[in-house]
Design a protein around this motif. Structure first.
Motif, short mmCIF file in Angstrom:
data_model
loop_
_atom_site.label_atom_id
_atom_site.label_comp_id
_atom_site.label_asym_id
_atom_site.label_seq_id
_atom_site.Cartn_x
_atom_site.Cartn_y
_atom_site.Cartn_z
N ILE A 27 0.83 -1.20 0.00
CA ILE A 27 0.00 0.00 0.00
C ILE A 27 0.87 1.25 0.00
N ILE A 28 1.89 1.20 0.85
CA ILE A 28 2.79 2.36 0.89
C ILE A 28 3.44 2.57 -0.47
N LEU A 29 3.84 1.48 -1.09
CA LEU A 29 4.49 1.59 -2.39
C LEU A 29 3.53 2.19 -3.41
N GLY B 205 1.02 4.07 -2.79
CA GLY B 205 0.87 5.49 -2.47
C GLY B 205 2.07 6.28 -2.97
N ALA B 206 3.25 5.71 -2.77
CA ALA B 206 4.46 6.39 -3.23
C ALA B 206 4.42 6.58 -4.73
N VAL C 126 2.13 9.38 -5.58
CA VAL C 126 2.72 10.70 -5.30
C VAL C 126 3.76 11.04 -6.35
N ILE C 127 4.62 10.06 -6.66
CA ILE C 127 5.67 10.31 -7.66
C ILE C 127 5.03 10.60 -9.01
N PHE D 15 2.16 11.91 -9.52
CA PHE D 15 1.57 13.24 -9.51
C PHE D 15 2.64 14.31 -9.68
N PHE D 16 3.77 14.09 -9.02
CA PHE D 16 4.86 15.06 -9.17
C PHE D 16 5.37 15.06 -10.61
N SER E 142 3.03 16.94 -12.63
CA SER E 142 3.21 18.38 -12.43
C SER E 142 4.43 18.88 -13.17
N ALA E 143 5.45 18.05 -13.17
CA ALA E 143 6.70 18.48 -13.82
C ALA E 143 6.50 18.61 -15.32
N PHE E 144 5.81 17.65 -15.89
CA PHE E 144 5.70 17.63 -17.36
C PHE E 144 4.59 18.53 -17.87
N GLY F 74 3.81 21.59 -17.10
CA GLY F 74 4.17 22.94 -17.51
C GLY F 74 5.66 23.08 -17.40
#
Lengths: 519, 527, 101, 754
Positions: D735-737, D739-740, D743-744, D746-747, D750-752, D754
C-alpha cells in the motif's frame, strides 16, 4: 555566500546552539551507564536522572529562547535556531517527560529493565530534537534514524509479548522501508540541486530553495521531493502511508503508544515542515518556474493526503472496538488536521501568515500531545498489566465506579473532539483559521465534517463509561502518584490551553520560524 | 458589581457546580444537600439577573452591562458580553427556568445527584453565555459548550432509548454548529475580528463588502446551525427523541431555553449580519416555517406519548418564531421574540406536568391515563391552563406572540405570498387546539379507566409551588405584554431597519410596506 | 564509451525498485530486511555517483553516515527478528498478523 | 409596570365611565371568589349569592349606563350616538398596531349588554335551583361567571382584538361548561368538538382582523378600533372603510383581498361561533352540558355573538355585496336544514338545539339581506323565548329526574303547570303567533327578504326564493315545536313505563346529582320545580309575550297609532349601516355596471329607505317614510306569516297529538349523517395521513432514514477501509508503495505539465 568556502575557512561550531540536544544525549548515556553499573531495579534513579535531564534540556532551551537574538545557525547551517525548532523542542520535552511519568509504574509492574527504557527514551528525544533543529537534510535523516531505532526497540520492549513483537517488527520493516524512500529523495535532491555552472549539489535546506531556479536536473528535483514526501508522510502517518499505525499502536505497550502518537509524529511534522516549507517555498513568480511548479505539486499532494487522512482516520475509527486502536486512528485523523495547517503554512505568500500557520501547527501538536498523553495515561490505568483491558467493552459502566479516571478520559476525548473550553478547540480553530486565510474553504469544511464524524467514536467511549451500567465486577484501580501527576498536569493543560492559550500562542508566534540561510 | 454583573451571572451557576463538587469532597457530606446548594446558587442568579431589567430601559437599543476584555489576543478573540432588549429577556428566562428545573428534579433524581447538579450548573452558565456573547468565537464557545452537559443529562438520567437520543442530539447539533464555526472564522478572515459590534459597524459603514456568494455561504452556515437547533422542519427529528428521553428538567431546559438559542442566533446573526441574504432566503425560510407549523401540529396530533406530543408541538410553535423573524416587520420580529419567551414558559410548564405524572406512573403513554381530574384535581386544573396557553388563548402568553407574528407576516413586504403564508400558519392555531384538547380529553377528562390511576396523589406543595410562578407569568405576559415588548422594541428595530427593504412604489404590497415605514417613524419618535 | 552519470542513476533506480519489490514479495523477515538494505545501498550508489560527478566530497560522506545508520538498524532489526523467532519459532511475516482490522 | 407609565399611549378617564369596566369585572370577581373561596366553603348559599349578585351588579350598571339621561340607549336625543368609553390599559402596541383594553358602550353594545346581563342574571338564578346538590356547584358558577365576563368583554370591546378575547373566552367557557361533567365521555367529546369547530371559525376571525388592519394600514392609519378616539389618534375602522368604494359583486372579490375578503373571513368566524353551515355540528352536541348552560350560552348569548359581530361590522358588509349574498344564502340554508333535522329529534334538548341553529340561520339571513336591525331584533326576541324554552326544558328534565327523551314523557302539563304555562308562551312565540315576541322579529325578516333589493342579490328572484325558504322554515318550526310540546305535555303519561335501556341515553349528572327525591331508579314521579327555577321562567314568559313590542314595524304599528314607535329601529338605526338603495346608486357607484356574475337586471325601486339622513323630519318617530303600497304588501305578508304559523301548529297538532311516537324519517333522525361524513372525509383521513404518512413514513422513514443512511454509509465505508488493514506487513508495504507511486506520478505529471 559560498558554501564550500565557508566550510573550509571557518569551522562553524557552536555547542551552545545544540545544548539541549547535547544534554539529552549525555543524559541518555549516563542513564545507560548507571543502569549497567548500578544496582538493579533502579527505576527511580534512572527515571529521576532522565527527568532531570529533560528539565535541564528545557532550561537550556529556555535559555536559548530568552536570549533570543534572532534566528541563528551553526555547523555550517546544519543546525538552526528559530521559533519552529524551539517550539517543537518544548513539545518533545513535554511529551518525553509525561511519557516518563506514565511509564514509571508500568516499567515496574511489567518487570522491565527501567534503565534501558529510560535511556532509549532519552535517545529518541534527542533524535526528535535533532529533527527539529536540522538545517540540513542529512541531520534530518540522522535525527530520524536516532529516533526510529530507539522507537523500534521501545515498541518491542515487552519481549515476551507476541503482540509487542509483531508491532515492533511491523514498525521496523515499514519504518526502514520508508526511510529508504526518504533517503533516496535526499540523494536525488542532492544531485538535482547542482548547477550547470559547476556548483555541486546541496542538502542544506535553505540552499536548496535558492538553487531551485538554476537546478541542473529539475526532473530529479521533482522525484526527490516526491520521495521525501513519501518518507515524511509515513512518519506522520498520512493516508495511505498510515497503514502501519493502527497495528503498531495497538501492539506497542501503552506508554510507548502514547509517546509515539505524540512525539515522533510531532518530530515528523517538524522536519516535514522545515523541509517542504523552506526548501520548496512559495514562489512569487508565475506558474512557469520550476519552483512554483514544485510548490504547487507538493501543496496539492498534501491537500489530497490531508483529505484522505482525515477521512480514513475518522471513518475507520468508528468501526474500532479496541480503545488503543481507536486512538491510533484518531491520531491519524489528527495528523490530517495538522496537515491542514501545514498546507496553510506552505501556501502562505508572506512570512507573517506563514509563521502564523506554522505556530498554529505547533500549537495544534502541543494540544494534541497534552490531551493524547492524558488519554493514554487513563487507558493504561484501565488496561493494567499486560494491556489486557483495552476493548471498548472493558470500559462499560466504569464512569461512576472510577469517577476521576472516567472524568479525565471524557475530558480528553472531548478535547480530542474539539469541544470549546478545551485545548482541542483552540487548536482546531488555529489550524482552520490558518487554512481559511489561504482560501482552503473546502479543505476546512472537510475537516469540520470529519470532526462531526469523529464525535461518534469519541462519544461512544463516554457513552460506554457513563450511560451503561456495568454488568461485571469492577475493581477501581488505585491511581499511583506518577499517573496522578500526569493526569493533573494534562487536565490543567487542557483547560489552560483551552481557556487562556494566548500566552502560549504568543510565545510561539513571536519567534519567527525562519530558516537562517534565507536572509 | 454593575460592571461585572453579566460575568457574575454567567459564572454563578458554574461556581455553584464547583461548590457542589467541593462539598462532595467533605467527609460529612450528605447527598440530599447537593440540590440545596444548586438551588441556592440558581436563585441568587435569578435575583441578580433581574437587575438587568433596570439597566435596559425602554426607548433605546444598544448593549448594556458591556464587558469587553481581550481574551486570546493572538486569535483575536475577546471576552465581550452585553445585553440588549433582545437578549435581556432570554437571559432572565434562563435564570428563571433553572431553579424550576432544579426543584422539579427534587425527588425525580435519585442516582448520581452530584453529577446531575453539576451538569445543570454548567448548562446554565453556557446558556446564559450564548445570549450575552458579543464575540462570535465566544458565542460559538458557549453555543457548543451547552451541548455537553445536555448530552450527559439525557444520556445518564434519560429514559430507555437515552443513548440513541443523546447521540442523535449531539451529532445533529454538532454538525450544524461546526459549519457555523467555519463561517465565524471566515468572518474573522474578512473583517479581522470576531467582535459582533465591530463587524456590524464595518458592514454598515465602509468595511469590506461581501460578495453575494460569500454572503450566501456564510448565511447558510449560520442558518444551518440555528435551524437545527430551533429545530426547523425538516431538521427537527432529533427533538422528539431528545425530549422524550431527557429527564424532566432536561426537557424543560431543552424546550425552554436551548431551542431559543437557534432563533436568537437567527435574529442576531443571520438577520443582523446578512440582511441582503436574509431577504434572499426569506421565501425558503418562510416556506419551511409554515410547513413546520402545520407538520409539527399534525404529527403531534397522532403521538401516543405525551412528551412526544409536546415535543412536536414545539416544532410547530418554533415554526411561528421563524415565520415572524423572516417577515422583517416590527410586529413579526417582536412577536417572534415574545413567542420565544412564551414558548419557554408554557412548554416548560407542560413538560413539568408530564414529569409529574411520569414520576407517579413511570409511563408517558396517553393510553395509560384518563380521568385524572378525579384523583388529581389540582394537576388537572393547572395542566389545562398551561395547555390553553400553548393553544394560544388570548390573555395567556401564547396568544400575543403568535398573533403578532401572524400580523407581521400578513403585513410583510418581504414575503411573496404573505396572506397565503399567514393563513396557512394560522391553521396551526386550529391544529394546536386539536392536539392539545385531544390529549387533555384522553388524559385528564373522562372516567378513570385504569385502576392504577384511581388513587394517584395530587400535586404536593412543592409541585404546585413550582408551577404557580409559571402560570402567573403566563397570565401576566398575556395581559400586559408591554413590559416586555417596550424594552425589546428599540433593539429589534435596530436589526429590523437593516433587514427590511426600503419602501418601493406601486401596489398593494406597497401599502403593506408603508405600514412598516410608519412603524420605523414611530420608533424614531419614541427615541 | 565513458560511463555516464545517468547509467549509475538508472542502475541505482533499478536496484531500489528491486529492493522495494523484494520487500513486498519476500515472506521471510530476514529476506525482507535484506531487500531494505538493498534499497539503502541503491541510495548510496546514487550519492556516490553524484559525488563523483560533482567532484564533491560531501556525497561520499553521506554514504558513510548512511552505512553507519544501516548497521545500527541492522543490529536492532535482527534483535527484533530474534525476539519474534523466540516467541513464534517462525520468520514468516505473514504469520505475524494478529494485529489487524 | 404601572399601566400609566407610558403617557402618550394611555389615557384614563376617572369618571363614571369606569363603571363600564365594572360590568365585566364584577362577574370575573365572582368567578374568582367562587373558585378560590367557594371551593373551600362548599356552601351553596354563599356560592349562589356570590354568583347571582355579581351578575346582578353587572345588570344594574348596564341598565344605569344605558338608560340614564345621556346614556347609550337613552332615547331622549334621537339619532345622536353617545358611546361611553372606558380605557383601561394599552394591551399590545407594536409598530402601527395598537390594541387597547378599552370598553365602549354604544347603542348596539348597550342593547346587547342589557339583554345579556338580564337574561344571564335570570339564568343564574334558575341554575341555583337546577344545580342544587351538584358536587361541582362552585365550579359551575365560577365557569358561568367567567362566561359572563367573557361575553360582556366580547360585547363591550372597543376593538376587534379585545372582542376576540371575549370571543375566545366564551369559547373557552363553553368548552368548560359543555364538558362540565368531566367523568362523562360524551361531554368531553362534545366540549372538544365545540372548541375545535369554534377554532376553525376563530381562524377566519383572526384573518379577517389582520386583513382589515392591513387595509387600514395601507391607507396610512392602521387600526382595529371600532370607534374614533381622537385623544390618541386611534381611528375607527368603520370611518376609514366608509370612504372606500363598494366592492364589485363578483366571486373574484372574495379572493381579492379587499373588504369582501374581510367580510367573508369574518363571516367564517361568525359561522363558527353561531353554528352556521358547515360549522354548525358542535351546537347540537353541546347540549351535553347542563341545561342552564344550554339556555345561556348555546341559545341566548354566545351563539348570537356572530350576529353581533356582523352587525357591528355592518359598514364593512355594506361594502361587500358578495359577502352579504353568501351570508344570506348560508343563513337561509342553515335555517331550513336545521329545521328539517329538528323535526325528527326525540331528545327535548336536541330539538331546541336544532331550533336554535335554525333561528340563527334566520338572523344571518337578515344580516345577509342588510336588515341588520331586524337581525338584532330577532336575537333579542330569540334570547327571550329560547332561553325560556331551554329553561322550561330544564325544568322538565329536572322534574323528570334527568330524563331527556320525549318518548318517555307525555301528559306533564298537570304535573308541572307553571312550566307548562310558561313554555306555552315560548312555543307560541317561536311559532310566530302574533303579539308574541317571535312574530314581530320573524315577520320583519321575512318582509326584508321579500322586499330585498338587488344590491346584494344577483336577481330579484333570489329575494323571493329566500323569502320562500324563510317561510318554509317558519312552517317547519311551528310543526316541530308543536311536536315537542305535544310529546311533552299532552298525551299518555309514558314516563311510568319501565325501560331497560335507561343507562344508554344521555341523562345529565347521573352520578353527581343524586337528588333526594327518593325515587326508585327507572320510575319517577314528575314534579314541579322550585321557586328559583319557576320565577325566571315566569319573567321570561312575560318577556316572550310582550318583548316583541319594542320592534313593531310601521306597517303593523300604524293600525293602532299614527306615529308608532319602533324602538329597535330607532335605537340601532344610527349605529348600523344599511345597503345603499339602488335609487341612490345611480351615479358613481362602481358596482352598478359590474355584474359579471349573472345577467344584468333592471333596477327596482323597492328596497330599504335611505340612510344616514338624520336631519330628515321623519327621524324620531318611525325613521322612514312608508309608501302605502309597501305598507299594504307588508301587511299582507304578515297575514301570510300568521297563516303559516297557524298551519304549522295545526299540522303538528293533528299529526302528533294522536301519534306522538310517530317514526320520523331515518335520514332526518340521523341528522343527514353529517357527523359521519365529516368523520369519514375529513377527520379520519387527516388523522391516518398524519400518523402513517407524516409521522411514520416521512418523519421516521424519510428524514431519520436518510440520516441513518448517511451514518450507515460512513460506517460501511469504515468497514471497507478497515479490511485493507489485514494485518500483513507485506500488504502494508504494498500500500505504501502504491501510495508512493501515486505521489511520484503526480509530481511527474506536475513536472511535465508545464
Amino acid at each position: 555566500m559560498n558554501f564550500l568556502a565557508l566550510q573550509s575557512v571557518l569551522p562553524d561550531v557552536s555547542f551552545a546552539l545544540i545544548l539541549p540536544e547535547l544534554i539529552v544525549c549525555i543524559v541518555g548515556v549516563v542513564v545507560m551507564l548507571v543502569d549497567a553499573f548500578g544496582k538493579p531495579a533502579q527505576r527511580w534513579v534512572t527515571g529521576s536522572i532522565s527527568l532531570a535531564g529533560l528539565l535541564a534540556a528545557a532550561i537550556s532551551a529556555a535559555w536559548l529562547w530568552l536570549g533570543w537574538g534572532g534566528a541563528a545557525q551553526a555547523f555550517n547551517g546544519m543546525i538552526v535556531l528559530d521559533g519552529l525548532r524551539l517550539g517543537f523542542t518544548f513539545v518533545f520535552l513535554i511529551v518525553s517527560a509525561l511519557t516518563l511519568l506514565i511509564s514509571m509504574v508500568w516499567v515496574e509492574s511489567e518487570k522491565l529493565p527501567a534503565g534501558e527504557f529510560h535511556s532509549l527514551l532519552m535517545f529518541a528525544t534527542a533524535g526528535m530534537m535533532f529533527m527539529a533543529s536540522a538545517g540540513d537534510l542529512v541531520i534530518v535523516f540522522l535525527g530520524l534514524e536516532i529516533l526510529s531505532i530507539a522507537t523500534y526497540v521501545m515498541c518491542g520492549f515487552r519481549r515476551t509479548d507476541v503482540r509487542a513483537n509483531e508491532s515492533s517488527m511491523k514498525y521496523f520493516i515499514l519504518g526502514s522501508f520508508s526511510s529508504a524512500f526518504l533517503l533516496y529523495g535526499i540523494a536525488l535532491t542532492y544531485g538535482a540541486t547542482s548547477t550547470a555552472a559547476g556548483l555541486p549539489g546541496t542538502t542544506n535546506i535553505a540552499e536548496i530553495a535558492r538553487r531551485i531556479p538554476e537546478a541542473q536536473f529539475p526532473l530529479l528535483l521533482f522525484a526527490g521531493a516526491a520521495m521525501m514526501l513519501v518518507g515524511f508522510g509515513f512518519k506522520i502517518a498520512t493516508a495511505p502511508f498510515h497503514v502501519w499505525t493502527p497495528d503498531v499502536y495497538e501492539g506497542a505497550p501503552t506508554p510507548v503508544t502514547a509517546f509515539m502518537a505524540a512525539g515522533p509524529k510531532a518530530a515528523g511534522f517538524a522536519s516535514f515542515l522545515r523541509v517542504f516549507v523552506f526548501a520548496f517555498p512559495f514562489v512569487v513568480a508565475g506558474p512557469a518556474t520550476i519552483g512554483s511548479q514544485i510548490h504547487q505539486a507538493w501543496l496539492w499532494a498534501l491537500v489530497a493526503l490531508a483529505v484522505a487522512t482525515m477521512t480514513v482516520g475518522n471513518v475507520v475509527a468508528i468501526t474500532q472496538n479496541n480503545v488503543k486502536r481507536m486512538l491510533a486512528y484518531s491520531s491519524i485523523a489528527h495528523a490530517g488536521y495538522a496537515v491542514v495547517g501545514f498546507i496553510a503554512a506552505g501556501a502562505a505568500p508572506d512570512f507573517e501568515h506563514r509563521d502564523a500557520a506554522i505556530s498554529a501547527v505547533i500549537f495544534y501538536l502541543l494540544t494534541y500531545a497534552v490531551m493524547n498523553l492524558g488519554a493514554f495515561a487513563v487507558v493504561q490505568m484501565i488496561a493494567r498489566a499486560g494491556d489486557r483491558r483495552t476493548e471498548v467493552e472493558d470500559y462499560s459502566g466504569i464512569g461512576f465506579q472510577s469517577p476521576w479516571l472516567a472524568f479525565a478520559l471524557s475530558l480528553f476525548l472531548l478535547s480530542l473532539l474539539g469541544m470549546p473550553l478545551t485545548a482541542g478547540f483552540i487548536g482546531k480553530v488555529m489550524v482552520f483559521r490558518a487554512a481559511l486565510d489561504q482560501g482552503y474553504f473546502v479543505l476546512v469544511v472537510v475537516g469540520v465534517l470529519n470532526t462531526a464524524v469523529s464525535a461518534y467514536y469519541y462519544l461512544r467511549l463516554i457513552i460506554v463509561m457513563f450511560f451503561r451500567e456495568r454488568t461485571t465486577a469492577w475493581d477501581a484501580p488505585r491511581i499511583p502518584a506518577s499517573i496522578g501527576i500526569v493526569l493533573v498536569l494534562t487536565i490543567l493543560g487542557v483547560f489552560y490551553l483551552g481557556l487562556f492559550p494566548g500566552r502560549v500562542i504568543n510565545a510561539i508566534q513571536t519567534k519567527p520560524a525562519m530558516s537562517v540561510s534565507m536572509k | 458589581m454593575q460592571h461585572h454583573l453579566l460575568t457574575i451571572i454567567i459564572l454563578l451557576p458554574v461556581a455553584g457546580a464547583l461548590a457542589t463538587v467541593a462539598y462532595s469532597l467533605l467527609p460529612s457530606k450528605r447527598e440530599s444537600n447537593y440540590k440545596w446548594i444548586a438551588l441556592g446558587f440558581s436563585l441568587v442568579d435569578f435575583a441578580l439577573s433581574l437587575f438587568l431589567i433596570r439597566g435596559a430601559q425602554t426607548g433605546s437599543g444598544g448593549f448594556r452591562f458591556v464587558e469587553d476584555v481581550l481574551w486570546i489576543g493572538s486569535i483575536g478573540a475577546h471576552y465581550h458580553v452585553g445585553v440588549d432588549g433582545i437578549s435581556l429577556w432570554l437571559v432572565i428566562l434562563t435564570t428563571l427556568l433553572m431553579p424550576i428545573a432544579i426543584v422539579s428534579s427534587w425527588t425525580a433524581i435519585h442516582k448520581r445527584q452530584l453529577a446531575y447538579y453539576v451538569f445543570l450548573g454548567l448548562l446554565a452558565g453556557a446558556m446564559i453565555g450564548v445570549f450575552v456573547s458579543l464575540d462570535l468565537l465566544l458565542f460559538y464557545l458557549f453555543f457548543e459548550a451547552s451541548l455537553v452537559p445536555m448530552f450527559f443529562l439525557i444520556g445518564i438520567w434519560g429514559g430507555e432509548r437515552r443513548i440513541y437520543a443523546a447521540v442523535k442530539f449531539f451529532i445533529y447539533t454538532a454538525v450544524g454548529s461546526l459549519l457555523m464555526l467555519v463561517a465565524i472564522i471566515a468572518l474573522f478572515y474578512i473583517y479581522g475580528t470576531f467582535d459582533y459590534t465591530t463587524i456590524l459597524a464595518a458592514m454598515t459603514s465602509g468595511g469590506p463588502a461581501l460578495s453575494a456568494q460569500t454572503q450566501f455561504w456564510l448565511f447558510l452556515a449560520f442558518a444551518f446551525a440555528f435551524c437545527i437547533k430551533i429545530p426547523l422542519f425538516p431538521l427537527h427529528t432529533w427533538l422528539p427523541d431528545a425530549h422524550t428521553e431527557a429527564p424532566t428538567a432536561g426537557s424543560v431546559i431543552l424546550a425552554g431555553v436551548l431551542l431559543k438559542m437557534g432563533t436568537y442566533g437567527l435574529l442576531r446573526f443571520n438577520l443582523g449580519l446578512f440582511p441582503e441574504m436574509a431577504r434572499e432566503f426569506a421565501p425558503v425560510m418562510i416556506t419551511l416555517a409554515v410547513i413546520g407549523i402545520i407538520y409539527g401540529a399534525l404529527v403531534a396530533m397522532v403521538q401516543p406519548d405525551v412528551k412526544r406530543l409536546v415535543a412536536y408541538s414545539s416544532v410547530s410553535h418554533m415554526g411561528f418564531v421563524v415565520l415572524g423573524l423572516f417577515s422583517f416587520t416590527e410586529m413579526g420580529i417582536q412577536g417572534a421574540l415574545y413567542q420565544m419567551l412564551a414558548h419557554g414558559v408554557s412548554t416548560g410548564a407542560l413538560f413539568l406536568f408530564v414529569g409529574f405524572i411520569y414520576e407517579r406512573r413511570h409511563t408517558r403513554m396517553i393510553s395509560e391515563f384518563g380521568g385524572l381530574s378525579t384523583p388529581m384535581p389540582w394537576f388537572s386544573t393547572l395542566f389545562v391552563i398551561a395547555s390553553l396557553s400553548s393553544i394560544g388563548l388570548p390573555f395567556l402568553n401564547g396568544f400575543v406572540g403568535e398573533f403578532l407574528i401572524m400580523l407581521g407576516s400578513w403585513t410583510s413586504g418581504a414575503i411573496q405570498y404573505p396572506r397565503a403564508a399567514t393563513m396557512l400558519a394560522g391553521t396551526g392555531v386550529i391544529w394546536a387546539a386539536v392536539y392539545m384538547l385531544w390529549m387533555l380529553q384522553r388524559v385528564v377528562f373522562g372516567k378513570v379507566t385504569n385502576p392504577e390511576n384511581a388513587n394517584l396523589p395530587d400535586l404536593n406543595a412543592r409541585e404546585i409551588g413550582l408551577i404557580i410562578p409559571l402560570l402567573a407569568l403566563m397570565v401576566f405576559m398575556g395581559v400586559y405584554p408591554r413590559v416586555f415588548l417596550d424594552r425589546s422594541r428599540a433593539s429589534v428595530e435596530e436589526i429590523r431597519t437593516r433587514v427590511a427593504q426600503p419602501p418601493a412604489g406601486g401596489s398593494f404590497a406597497d401599502a403593506r410596506r408603508s405600514a412598516d415605514g410608519l412603524t420605523a417613524e414611530d420608533a424614531k419618535h419614541a427615541k | 564509451m565513458e560511463p555516464q552519470l545517468s547509467w549509475y542513476l538508472a542502475l541505482s533506480a533499478v536496484l531500489f525498485t528491486i529492493g522495494a519489490a523484494g520487500v513486498i514479495i519476500k515472506r521471510n523477515a530476514i529476506a525482507m530486511f535484506m531487500c531494505i538494505e538493498l534499497m539503502l545501498n541503491a541510495v548510496n550508489l546514487t550519492f556516490v555517483a553524484f559525488s563523483s560527478f560533482f567532484q564533491d566530497v560531501s556525497g561520499q560522506l553521506f554514504v558513510f553516515i548512511v552505512m553507519t545508520v544501516a548497521a545500527a538498524e541492522a543490529a536492532v532489526g535482527l534483535g527484533i527478528i530474534i525476539a519474534i523467532f523466540r516467541n513464534r519459532e517462525s520468520l514468516d511475516v505473514d504469520e505475524a498478523s494478529m494485529l489487524k482490522m | 409596570m404601572q399601566p400609566g407609565r407610558n403617557k402618550p399611549c394611555t389615557y384614563i378617564s376617572l369618571m363614571e365611565n369606569n363603571l363600564l369596566s365594572l360590568i365585566i369585572f364584577a362577574p370575573l370577581a365572582g368567578a374568582a371568589i367562587n373558585w378560590f373561596v367557594g371551593r373551600r366553603l362548599r356552601n351553596e348559599h354563599f356560592i349562589g349569592i356570590v354568583a347571582c349578585s355579581s351578575v346582578g351588579v353587572s345588570t344594574l350598571i348596564a341598565f344605569y349606563l344605558a338608560l340614564k339621561p345621556g346614556g347609550a340607549l337613552h332615547l331622549g336625543e334621537p339619532g345622536v350616538t353617545t358611546p361611553v368609553f372606558d380605557h383601561l390599559w394599552t394591551w399590545i402596541q407594536v409598530g402601527q398596531f395598537r390594541a387597547d383594553f378599552g370598553l365602549a358602550m354604544d347603542r348596539l353594545s348597550g342593547t346587547y349588554a342589557l339583554f345579556v346581563t338580564f337574561i344571564g342574571f335570570l339564568i343564574h338564578v334558575f341554575a341555583v335551583g337546577y344545580m342544587h346538590k351538584d358536587s361541582g356547584f362552585y365550579r359551575f358558577f365560577a365557569y358561568l361567571n367567567l362566561f359572563m365576563f367573557a361575553m360582556l368583554t366580547l360585547v363591550l370591546a372597543d376593538n376587534f382584538l379585545l372582542m376576540f378575547v371575549g370571543w375566545e373566552g366564551v369559547g373557552l367557557c363553553s368548552y368548560l361548561l359543555i364538558g362540565y361533567y368531566t367523568d362523562r365521555q360524551e361531554a368531553g367529546d362534545a366540549a372538544k368538538k365545540a372548541f375545535i369547530t369554534n377554532r376553525v371559525g376563530d381562524w377566519g376571525f383572526v384573518m379577517g382582523l389582520m386583513l382589515i388592519f392591513a387595509i387600514t394600514a395601507g391607507l396610512g392609519n392602521g387600526t382595529i378600533s371600532f370607534f374614533d378616539h381622537p385623544g390618541t389618534g386611534v381611528a375607527s375602522v368603520f370611518n376609514v372603510v366608509k370612504d372606500l368604494p363598494i366592492d364589485a359583486f363578483t366571486w373574484k372579490a372574495i379572493f381579492a383581498g379587499g373588504l369582501t375578503s374581510v367580510a367573508v373571513l369574518l363571516f367564517i368566524g361568525a359561522a363558527g361561533k353561531s353554528a352556521q353551515i358547515p360549522l354548525y355540528v358542535w351546537l347540537p352536541d353541546a347540549m351535553a352540558g347542563p341545561t342552564p348552560v344550554s339556555a345561556l350560552i348555546h341559545a341566548a348569548t354566545m351563539v348570537t355573538a356572530g350576529v353581533y359581530m356582523i352587525v357591528r361590522c355592518s359598514e364593512i358588509y355594506v361594502h361587500a355585496p358578495t359577502a352579504m349574498f353568501i351570508v344570506a344564502i348560508i343563513g337561509a340554508a342553515t335555517a331550513l336544514f336545521a329545521a328539517t333535522i329538528g323535526i325528527a329529534q326525540n331528545d327535548i334538548k336536541k330539538v331546541l338545539a336544532y331550533s336554535t341553529v335554525s333561528q340563527l340561520g334566520y338572523m344571518f339571513l337578515a344580516c345577509g339581506l342588510g336588515a341588520f336591525g331586524a337581525a338584532i331584533f330577532h336575537v333579542i326576541t330569540h334570547a327571550f323565548f329560547k332561553a325560556l324554552l331551554f329553561l322550561g326544558s330544564g325544568s322538565v328534565i329536572h322534574g323528570m329526574h334527568h330524563e331527556q327523551d320525549m318518548r318517555r314523557m307525555g301528559g306533564l302539563r298537570k304535573y308541572m303547570p307553571i312550566t307548562f304555562a310558561t313554555m306555552l308562551t315560548g312555543w307560541l312565540a317561536i311559532s310566530g303567533i302574533p303579539i308574541f315576541a317571535g312574530f314581530f322579529s320573524k315577520d320583519e325578516i321575512l318582509w326584508k327578504a321579500w322586499s330585498a333589493g338587488t344590491f346584494n342579490l344577483p336577481s330579484p328572484a333570489w329575494s323571493k326564493a329566500l323569502w320562500f325558504i324563510g317561510a318554509l322554515t317558519a312552517l317547519l318550526t311551528a310543526v316541530y315545536m308543536t311536536r315537542m310540546m305535544v310529546m311533552t305535555f299532552w298525551g299518555a303519561e309514558r314516563f311510568r313505563e319501565g325501560h331497560a335501556d335507561h343507562d344508554d341515553h344521555t341523562d345529565e349528572s347521573h352520578a353527581t346529582h343524586e337528588d333526594g327525591h327518593g325515587a326508585i331508579h327507572g320510575v319517577h314521579e314528575p314534579h314541579e320545580s322550585p321557586l328559583t327555577m319557576t320565577v325566571p321562567l315566569v319573567v321570561l314568559a312575560v318577556l316572550s309575550t310582550f318583548g316583541g313590542l319594542i320592534g313593531v314595524p310601521y306597517a303593523l304599528g300604524s293600525y293602532f297609532s299614527d306615529h308608532p314607535t319602533n324602538y329597535i329601529e330607532q335605537t340601532l338605526g344610527p349605529v348600523i349601516s344599511e345597503t345603499p338603495s339602488s335609487g341612490h346608486s345611480a351615479a358613481g357607484k362602481p358596482h352598478a355596471e359590474q355584474f359579471e356574475w349573472l345577467s344584468p337586471k333592471p333596477q327596482v325601486t323597492d328596497s330599504a329607505p335611505p340612510v344616514h339622513s338624520l336631519d330628515e323630519s321623519a327621524v324620531g318617530t318611525t325613521g322612514h317614510p312608508h309608501s302605502p303600497e309597501e305598507v299594504r304588501a307588508e301587511r299582507l305578508l304578515a297575514l301570510l306569516s300568521v297563516l303559516i304559523a297557524a298551519l304549522g301548529i295545526g299540522v303538528g297538532w293533528v299529526v302528533f297529538r294522536k301519534r306522538p311516537l310517530l317514526q320520523m324519517p331515518r335520514l332526518l333522525e340521523n341528522k343527514y349523517y353529517v357527523d359521519e361524513i365529516y368523520n369519514k372525509t375529513i377527520i379520519n383521513p387527516i388523522t391516518a395521513g398524519s400518523r402513517e404518512g407524516l409521522w411514520k413514513l416521512f418523519d421516521i422513514g424519510v428524514i431519520d432514514g436518510f440520516l441513518h443512511a448517511i451514518g450507515d454509509v460512513v460506517t460501511e465505508t469504515g468497514g471497507v477501509l478497515r479490511r485493507l488493514q489485514a494485518g500483513f506487513v507485506r500488504g502494508y508495504a504494498a500500500i505504501i508503495l502504491l501510495g508512493a507511486l501515486a505521489v511520484i506520478g503526480f509530481f511527474a505529471y506536475s513536472a511535465f505539465r508545464g
